[in-house]
Design an enzyme around this catalytic site. Structure first.
Site, short mmCIF file in Angstrom:
data_model
loop_
_atom_site.label_atom_id
_atom_site.label_comp_id
_atom_site.label_asym_id
_atom_site.label_seq_id
_atom_site.Cartn_x
_atom_site.Cartn_y
_atom_site.Cartn_z
N MET A 1 1.16 72.43 17.99
CA MET A 1 0.19 73.47 17.69
C MET A 1 -0.98 72.86 16.95
SD MET A 1 2.73 75.05 15.34
CE MET A 1 2.70 73.36 14.87
N PRO A 2 -2.03 72.64 17.58
CA PRO A 2 -2.26 72.83 19.00
C PRO A 2 -1.77 71.63 19.81
CG PRO A 2 -4.27 73.07 17.70
CD PRO A 2 -3.26 72.38 16.86
N GLU A 3 -1.67 71.86 21.09
CA GLU A 3 -1.33 70.78 22.02
C GLU A 3 -2.59 70.37 22.79
OE1 GLU A 3 0.52 73.85 22.19
OE2 GLU A 3 1.61 72.93 20.54
N PHE B 1 -4.48 73.72 23.86
CA PHE B 1 -3.72 74.97 23.86
C PHE B 1 -3.44 75.37 22.42
CE2 PHE B 1 -2.84 75.39 28.37
CZ PHE B 1 -3.05 74.11 28.85
#
Lengths: 61, 61, 61, 61, 61, 61
Positions: free
Chosen positions: D1-3, E7
């Site tokens: 998080m985040p990727e 993401f």
């Protein structure tokens, strides 16, 4: 912009990929009104033991 | 529909992937109420020099 | 690690997503032998005019 | 998080990937205020016959 | 080429995204030797009931 | 199978998406020899402050 990612099992020829990249790009230019040079296509292939449908790996189908 | 993409470092056996694909699909059927045949799973593996956590490649950890 | 991305049409409740995230994570822990805390799940929802099967948008099916 | 997922054509060295993973992670920490350990980077490489720009495969350019 | 997909859970300001896009692009130029104009960044945000860590949704953590 | 993910900035009409989904699917059927019903297309749109080219957000270009 836009980017097209195609997720597929392995096993296509370069000729198939060449045609696909061209036609996907044409579809984007025609429908979204973007220049062809702005369109990126990447085909992400995984081996048949790494893709499943209905919970069954392609190598087992 | 839905499609499940799993991004992982390489190194799992076919047996592990077989179990994962089955269980991920079951989880989708149970919670989202979709038919199993509509669920696709793809495992996208990258070598250990192509995945990092905390800014450190897995091959260096 | 690994990361699970679920691509779906909109329309699920928080309760459905809560169950799905839990069960997908359990499936990963069980089959890949990773700690639960290392597993990330993201559900990427698109409206029904942005997802298609068989070339037909979900809003038209 | 985040990727962070990086989609690229093959052909980078481990040294290049090491630097990239470190700098992408630093950028995330600096701008989004997340701990470095929460950031995952995966580089998804496809061969040059599986990536195209302007409808032309990289192996044909 | 390459494309960077981030993401994340929702909740960042435009200013944070502006800085992130710039710094991720700089990292790519520096390490992979590509022109800045060839780098695309897209941030894919999902609401906090659509992202989980350790099987727990962010809205429940 | 295969799945096509299109990453784009927001701003297209349903009519544009309808045409794109149909034409991308046709391209897949023609070049990869798969049945149309096996092809899924999802358009993942992000707002103009969440997509960048050359390190510059679309909302700033």
């Amino acid at each position: 912009m836009p980017e097209i990612m195609v997720f597929a099992a392995t096993g296509r020829t370069t000729e198939q990929k060449r045609g696909l990249a061209r036609d996907l790009t044409d579809a984007m230019v025609k429908n979204f009104g973007v220049p062809a040079e702005s369109v990126t296509v990447q085909i992400i292939e995984s081996p048949r033991d790494s893709k499943a449908k209905g919970g069954i790996l392609f190598c087992d189908r």
